[in-house]
Design a protein around this motif. Structure first.
Motif, PDB file in Angstrom:
ATOM      1  N   TYR A   1       0.827  -1.209   0.000  1.00 34.62           N
ATOM      2  CA  TYR A   1       0.000   0.000   0.000  1.00 34.62           C
ATOM      3  C   TYR A   1       0.861   1.257   0.000  1.00 34.62           C
ATOM      4  O   TYR A   1       0.610   2.206  -0.762  1.00 34.62           O
ATOM      5  CB  TYR A   1      -0.924   0.000   1.214  1.00 34.62           C
ATOM      6  N   LEU A   2       1.900   1.277   0.830  1.00 34.84           N
ATOM      7  CA  LEU A   2       2.782   2.445   0.888  1.00 34.84           C
ATOM      8  C   LEU A   2       3.499   2.657  -0.441  1.00 34.84           C
ATOM      9  O   LEU A   2       3.680   3.799  -0.889  1.00 34.84           O
ATOM     10  CB  LEU A   2       3.793   2.281   2.023  1.00 34.84           C
ATOM     11  N   LEU A   3       3.890   1.561  -1.109  1.00 32.67           N
ATOM     12  CA  LEU A   3       4.525   1.678  -2.423  1.00 32.67           C
ATOM     13  C   LEU A   3       3.540   2.210  -3.452  1.00 32.67           C
ATOM     14  O   LEU A   3       3.877   3.065  -4.273  1.00 32.67           O
ATOM     15  CB  LEU A   3       5.063   0.317  -2.868  1.00 32.67           C
TER      16      LEU A   3
ATOM     17  N   LEU B   1       9.426   7.116   2.828  1.00 33.70           N
ATOM     18  CA  LEU B   1       9.032   6.583   4.133  1.00 33.70           C
ATOM     19  C   LEU B   1       9.420   5.123   4.268  1.00 33.70           C
ATOM     20  O   LEU B   1      10.056   4.721   5.249  1.00 33.70           O
ATOM     21  CB  LEU B   1       7.519   6.739   4.325  1.00 33.70           C
ATOM     22  N   ILE B   2       9.060   4.307   3.284  1.00 34.52           N
ATOM     23  CA  ILE B   2       9.310   2.871   3.394  1.00 34.52           C
ATOM     24  C   ILE B   2      10.804   2.578   3.343  1.00 34.52           C
ATOM     25  O   ILE B   2      11.297   1.628   3.947  1.00 34.52           O
ATOM     26  CB  ILE B   2       8.528   2.093   2.318  1.00 34.52           C
TER      27      ILE B   2
ATOM     28  N   GLY C   1       7.134  -4.985  10.583  1.00 36.85           N
ATOM     29  CA  GLY C   1       5.694  -5.207  10.458  1.00 36.85           C
ATOM     30  C   GLY C   1       4.891  -4.191  11.249  1.00 36.85           C
ATOM     31  O   GLY C   1       3.881  -3.660  10.775  1.00 36.85           O
ATOM     32  N   TYR C   2       5.360  -3.893  12.456  1.00 38.83           N
ATOM     33  CA  TYR C   2       4.691  -2.904  13.310  1.00 38.83           C
ATOM     34  C   TYR C   2       4.707  -1.521  12.657  1.00 38.83           C
ATOM     35  O   TYR C   2       3.677  -0.837  12.601  1.00 38.83           O
ATOM     36  CB  TYR C   2       5.370  -2.855  14.676  1.00 38.83           C
ATOM     37  N   LEU C   3       5.854  -1.102  12.159  1.00 42.13           N
ATOM     38  CA  LEU C   3       5.988   0.245  11.585  1.00 42.13           C
ATOM     39  C   LEU C   3       5.185   0.411  10.305  1.00 42.13           C
ATOM     40  O   LEU C   3       4.533   1.444  10.107  1.00 42.13           O
ATOM     41  CB  LEU C   3       7.467   0.555  11.325  1.00 42.13           C
ATOM     42  N   THR C   4       5.227  -0.585   9.425  1.00 39.20           N
ATOM     43  CA  THR C   4       4.456  -0.475   8.178  1.00 39.20           C
ATOM     44  C   THR C   4       2.958  -0.459   8.459  1.00 39.20           C
ATOM     45  O   THR C   4       2.211   0.287   7.823  1.00 39.20           O
ATOM     46  CB  THR C   4       4.786  -1.624   7.213  1.00 39.20           C
ATOM     47  N   ALA C   5       2.515  -1.269   9.429  1.00 45.74           N
ATOM     48  CA  ALA C   5       1.095  -1.277   9.791  1.00 45.74           C
ATOM     49  C   ALA C   5       0.679   0.075  10.362  1.00 45.74           C
ATOM     50  O   ALA C   5      -0.372   0.625  10.006  1.00 45.74           O
ATOM     51  CB  ALA C   5       0.817  -2.387  10.797  1.00 45.74           C
ATOM     52  N   LYS C   6       1.516   0.626  11.230  1.00 47.93           N
ATOM     53  CA  LYS C   6       1.187   1.903  11.871  1.00 47.93           C
ATOM     54  C   LYS C   6       1.052   3.030  10.852  1.00 47.93           C
ATOM     55  O   LYS C   6       0.075   3.785  10.873  1.00 47.93           O
ATOM     56  CB  LYS C   6       2.267   2.251  12.897  1.00 47.93           C
TER      57      LYS C   6
END
Length: 484
Positions: free
Chosen positions: A350-352, A359-360, A401-406
């Protein structure tokens, strides 16, 4: 039933997956034969060669990934898409020059670490393989966008088949040369297939602005990809430096078998990636969140299912391999570590798709630093056995996983508390059996390694039923994963 089978057999997705799983079986079997014929010492050397190839593969300036996303985002503009492909090859020429210069440097000055692993002139073949791999990777990306899975299957199958063929000829040092020959020959054959099939157009116009666009987007994607892959590669590097060649050989054996599960899943993610990017690039946040949840329900559930099934099976392989009988714990821990690669699935895509490249890239870089620091602490301060260094990767993948979800949920306009962010990417239904699996493996009792699988099945009954439905849909509907 017959109609379902007929549709499944006509589905290119099914054909591609069948070729991949057949290839993974060949790779899995070959890894065992290679490990046996080389022995821990020479398998350590082969593991180091593969480590070098992995470094060259991830140091790709993000060109293929950038072109993949840019063409998908501009797929209605045919002329621009062709120009993206043409100028991407121009960008690759800079990469080839850097690889050649590295070979020249090695010729005149050498590299001390290579002496430990007796690399010698094999490094020049590694450089050639790296160049061919970058060319074929870009062509494979372009063929995937065009839904040409047959040519991709040939490329991804030919090298493992040649490796499987050559392992019967020699052993120990001489076998290393044959294995390198298999990589060179396989890449050359694949390149000829891509060229002769001529299913994608790469003859466009030189455009400085497009080159800059590719390199700019590619640079952040490069940082993202290299940091993400370096999380596991850095662990292999730490073990190769601080432990002896035999121990690195045992870890390489463990990683080769454990990674087979990840390759199984990457076959699926590779095929659906352009479709996923296309679906997640919109602005309907409610719809996108539902898509992400649906993707994760199928993909992550399948990933954990495969690992929990594999845990009680792995000891059978080491039981019959005298030189690797002490690698069972490392094999199980490594499989539990690499599977955490999947818990960020959906959020990262999603971020991509939303062009959050900076960010990623920052997130993966931070997690890589954490991984290196923790691994060095484990080695230098706690002086753990080589198999426990992989704990650093477990923690790093979990943090990612935590950071991308947040951040993904933040951009979707969904607020959560910190504890709920954790449960968002690592649901309690997965967390409980996973923690139990780690405890069981560390405890070292093979008889109870099936318990995590049983608990996982009980807690995820609904998700497993949905997974079956999703797989049936993908099998029965041809071209469901196509962009067009």
């Amino acid at each position: 039933m017959l109609d379902f089978v007929s549709k499944a057999l006509k589905n290119r997705f099914v054909g591609y997956l069948f070729s991949r799983y057949f290839t993974y079986f060949i790779q899995f079997a070959s890894s065992i034969f290679i490990a046996t014929k080389l022995g821990p010492y020479y398998f350590g050397i082969w593991g180091f060669i593969l480590l070098l190839l992995n470094y060259f593969r991830v140091i790709n300036l993000g060109i293929s990934n950038a072109v993949n996303i840019l063409i998908v985002q501009n797929r209605n503009d045919k002329e621009r898409s062709v120009n993206y492909a043409y100028n991407a090859f121009i960008c690759l020429s800079f990469l080839f020059l850097a690889i050649i210069l590295m070979g020249v440097y090695y010729y005149y000055y050498g590299i001390s670490l290579f002496d430990k692993y007796e690399i010698g002139s094999m490094f020049y073949w590694v450089c050639l393989i790296a160049i061919l791999t970058h060319i074929n990777t870009l062509l494979m990306t372009l063929y995937r966008i065009k839904n040409r899975l047959s040519e991709i299957a040939i490329y991804q199958t030919i090298i493992p088949l040649l490796v499987a063929f050559f392992i019967f000829f020699e052993s120990e040092r001489y076998l290393l040369n044959y294995l390198l020959g298999a990589y060179v020959g396989g890449n050359v054959i694949a390149l000829l297939v891509f060229i002769l099939q001529n299913k994608v157009s790469v003859i466009g116009k030189y455009d400085k602005l497009i080159i800059l666009e590719i390199l700019k987007k590619g640079m952040y994607l490069f940082i993202y990809n290299i940091c993400f892959y370096l999380i596991i590669i850095s662990i292999r590097t730490v073990i190769s430096v601080f432990y002896n060649v035999d121990e690195f050989g045992l870890f390489s054996f463990s990683f080769s078998l454990a990674n087979a599960i990840l390759l199984f899943l990457q076959a699926i993610s590779f095929v659906i990636f352009p479709k996923v990017i296309d679906k997640l690039k919109g602005t309907d946040n409610v719809k996108i969140h539902k898509i992400i949840s649906s993707l994760r329900n199928s993909y992550v559930t399948l990933a954990f299912l495969l690992v929990f099934i594999a845990l009680p099976i792995f000891p059978f392989f080491t039981m019959f391999l005298e030189d690797y009988k002490d690698a069972t714990g490392a094999l199980q821990l490594t499989s539990l570590a690499v599977i955490l690669y999947t818990i960020s699935f959906g959020y990262g895509s999603y971020l991509l798709a939303q062009n959050k490249d900076k960010l990623i890239a920052a997130l993966t870089f931070s997690c890589l630093i954490v991984n290196v620091i923790i691994s060095l602490i484990l080695v230098l301060i706690f002086k753990v056995n080589y198999e426990y260094v992989i704990i650093a990767t477990m923690l790093s993948y979990t943090l990612y996983g935590y950071l991308t979800a947040k951040f993904a949920l933040k951009y979707l306009g969904i607020k959560r508390s910190n504890s709920n962010y954790i449960l968002e990417f690592f649901p309690i239904k997965l967390l409980i059996p996973y923690i139990l699996a780690v405890v069981v493996v560390v405890y070292g009792n093979w008889a109870i390694t099936t318990i995590p699988l049983i608990i996982f099945a009980v807690l995820n009954k609904k998700e497993l039923l949905k997974l079956i439905t999703t797989l049936k849909t993908m099998l029965s509907k041809p071209d469901i994963i196509n962009l067009d």
